[in-house]
Design an enzyme around this catalytic site. Sequence first.
Site, PDB file in Angstrom:
ATOM      1  N   ARG A   1      58.327  23.701  37.158  1.00 16.14           N
ATOM      2  CA  ARG A   1      58.266  22.500  35.904  1.00 16.14           C
ATOM      3  C   ARG A   1      59.819  21.608  35.948  1.00 16.14           C
ATOM      4  O   ARG A   1      59.654  20.398  34.970  1.00 16.14           O
ATOM      5  CB  ARG A   1      57.102  22.792  34.838  1.00 16.14           C
ATOM      6  CG  ARG A   1      55.866  22.518  34.595  1.00 16.14           C
ATOM      7  CD  ARG A   1      55.168  22.152  33.789  1.00 16.14           C
ATOM      8  NE  ARG A   1      55.265  23.001  33.130  1.00 16.14           N
ATOM      9  CZ  ARG A   1      54.875  22.810  32.007  1.00 16.14           C
ATOM     10  NH1 ARG A   1      53.246  22.945  31.714  1.00 16.14           N
ATOM     11  NH2 ARG A   1      55.398  23.805  30.669  1.00 16.14           N
TER      12      ARG A   1
ATOM     13  N   ASP B   1      49.649  47.004  33.126  1.00 18.14           N
ATOM     14  CA  ASP B   1      50.477  46.964  33.348  1.00 18.14           C
ATOM     15  C   ASP B   1      51.286  48.459  34.274  1.00 18.14           C
ATOM     16  O   ASP B   1      51.631  47.738  35.708  1.00 18.14           O
ATOM     17  CB  ASP B   1      52.036  46.750  31.580  1.00 18.14           C
ATOM     18  CG  ASP B   1      53.412  46.182  33.011  1.00 18.14           C
ATOM     19  OD1 ASP B   1      53.141  44.941  33.733  1.00 18.14           O
ATOM     20  OD2 ASP B   1      54.743  47.283  32.337  1.00 18.14           O
TER      21      ASP B   1
ATOM     22  N   HIS C   1      51.671  50.544  40.023  1.00 16.98           N
ATOM     23  CA  HIS C   1      53.110  51.356  40.441  1.00 16.98           C
ATOM     24  C   HIS C   1      51.584  52.943  40.751  1.00 16.98           C
ATOM     25  O   HIS C   1      52.371  53.393  41.457  1.00 16.98           O
ATOM     26  CB  HIS C   1      53.660  51.325  39.441  1.00 16.98           C
ATOM     27  CG  HIS C   1      54.223  49.949  39.604  1.00 16.98           C
ATOM     28  ND1 HIS C   1      54.607  49.240  40.277  1.00 16.98           N
ATOM     29  CD2 HIS C   1      54.814  49.408  38.493  1.00 16.98           C
ATOM     30  CE1 HIS C   1      54.808  47.695  39.550  1.00 16.98           C
ATOM     31  NE2 HIS C   1      55.206  47.698  38.771  1.00 16.98           N
TER      32      HIS C   1
ATOM     33  N   LYS D   1      57.245  53.092  27.816  1.00 17.38           N
ATOM     34  CA  LYS D   1      58.596  51.905  27.565  1.00 17.38           C
ATOM     35  C   LYS D   1      59.013  53.442  26.317  1.00 17.38           C
ATOM     36  O   LYS D   1      58.735  53.495  25.662  1.00 17.38           O
ATOM     37  CB  LYS D   1      58.215  51.245  27.414  1.00 17.38           C
ATOM     38  CG  LYS D   1      57.227  50.210  28.101  1.00 17.38           C
ATOM     39  CD  LYS D   1      58.049  48.672  28.266  1.00 17.38           C
ATOM     40  CE  LYS D   1      57.538  47.619  29.317  1.00 17.38           C
ATOM     41  NZ  LYS D   1      57.596  48.317  30.222  1.00 17.38           N
TER      42      LYS D   1
HETATM   43  C1  BG6 Z   1      56.954  46.173  36.064  1.00 17.52           C
HETATM   44  C2  BG6 Z   1      55.934  45.854  35.029  1.00 17.52           C
HETATM   45  O1  BG6 Z   1      56.012  45.545  37.417  1.00 17.52           O
HETATM   46  O2  BG6 Z   1      57.527  47.724  36.422  1.00 17.52           O
HETATM   47  C3  BG6 Z   1      57.011  46.354  33.594  1.00 17.52           C
HETATM   48  O3  BG6 Z   1      55.774  45.239  34.600  1.00 17.52           O
HETATM   49  C4  BG6 Z   1      58.395  47.712  33.875  1.00 17.52           C
HETATM   50  O4  BG6 Z   1      56.923  46.584  31.972  1.00 17.52           O
HETATM   51  C5  BG6 Z   1      58.727  47.393  35.576  1.00 17.52           C
HETATM   52  O5  BG6 Z   1      59.483  47.500  33.579  1.00 17.52           O
HETATM   53  C6  BG6 Z   1      59.528  49.278  35.954  1.00 17.52           C
HETATM   54  O6  BG6 Z   1      59.928  48.696  37.703  1.00 17.52           O
HETATM   55  P1  BG6 Z   1      61.473  49.861  37.946  1.00 17.52           P
HETATM   56  O7  BG6 Z   1      61.222  49.219  38.788  1.00 17.52           O
HETATM   57  O8  BG6 Z   1      62.655  48.537  37.041  1.00 17.52           O
HETATM   58  O9  BG6 Z   1      60.856  50.807  36.834  1.00 17.52           O
END
Ligand code: BG6
Length: 493
Positions: A51, A237, A242, A341
Amino acid sequence: MTYRVIPVEPFDYVVFGGTGDLARRKLLPALYHRMLDGQIPEESRIVAVSRRKMTDDEYRAMTEEALREFVQPDAGSAEVMQKFLQMLSYRSLDAKADEGWDELCNELGDSNERVRAFYLAVGPDLFDDICRRLGRHCLVTENSRVVIEKPVGRDLASAREVNDAVATAFSESQIFRIDHYLGKETVQNLMALRFANTLFEPLWNSAHIDHVQITVAETLGVGSRGEYYDTSGALRDMMQNHLTQLLCLVAMEPPDVFDANSVRDEKLKVIRALKPIDEDNYERLTVRGQYRAGASDGGAVPGYVEELASGKSRTETFVALKAEVANWRWAGVPFYLRTGKRLAERVSEIVITFRAIPHSIFPRDSGVISQNRLVLRLQPDEGVKQWIMIKDPGPGGMRLNYVPLDMSFAESFEERYPDAYERLLLDVIRGNQTLFMRRDEVEAAWAWIDPIREAWDKDGSAPAAYTAGTWGPSAAIALIERDGRTWHEDTIR
Ligand code: BG6
């Protein structure tokens, strides 16, 4: 390593959210690296959209700064940098208004052959507006693709809405739902280990495997992402995408061929076979935590709630689950998953622990016989270690020792390790969906995750506090120790 670089045909990448964090930190550096390796022809174009008002030159300057920050300083020459910057242009567009889209259409031209990829590096609330406008303004050609970042929804119902919205302009074969974990080298290596060797597959079942651990631990806190993160939490998340994807790749049956639908069919079967975790069993099978102030990365750090503007929250920054895949291959084998985290170390790994030997022929004083473990390290120090028992060399009787057969990729292959996005961004151009999530997979994963969230919400209690810089709440240790097992780092590393 002599890695094979197969150049692609010239393409157009249109990056919505082109001034955002993801574009600056990951997408532009990834494309730049591919250009350095000679994979991207300079007739390709990258059109950044957002934007903000900005000229092409201002955008190029911003990109140059980002590349200097996020790409190794000695990567590439000034000449390649200039060529890359010349591929860039910038367009200010509001996803919620109709102005400017026809101009974007004119800029891109009407070639049907050239691959056109739209990367939606924006919040999912904009997917609907963007896709409808792309459709309405005739921007979607036969050779167009769209890449969407997670989160695809925040539960099954909203994931369906997002998927429906994207489907108004694109067919499933044009939709690339990215999970960058699938682009990590070790993750692909898991498939090579399993399906390009005869060694592991005969043992890859409940008769020989005791349990599986999947850990994705981060030392960082949520920092400036608090606003998004607080509406999400670790379950949505990280776990829904993942970690569930990693579990699928460990547990899936061998696909007939390594292609998009065969691989995704097998992953889907795994997700559907996951035993439900709900209000009847969540107390036994789940742990959620939230970090409080502590020490991380060598310094004092604030707690999660102190990082938030609101100063209060019940969002989990840590989750551990004990999952089970209820099918013939895996019944009875626990899959312990955890992510968080501000943990003690940044480490992502998959640990396969094999069953104990049935009987020891060695005298007691030979040493403890540990269970074999296969450790796939995703980051840092990507590699694979197979832990085995050997005899300690030299005289002194039979002394047994537990040692790793160590295959560190960084040492074995001297090249730079490509970031996951490099592989995935180019897979989009090649039209290869193998490492992207299909609609039914994403929705099945939500269908498994939603009852956990609902059970927590109903329970209403706060997540257990853990001190930043530790391995999470003590309940996570208890989750695995109740079964007479320990998390991997407690024993060997
Ligand atoms: C992201 C999450 O998908 O993956 C983040 O939203 C996370 O919260 C990140 O920190 C971790 O990715 P990587 O590749 O740094 O392990």
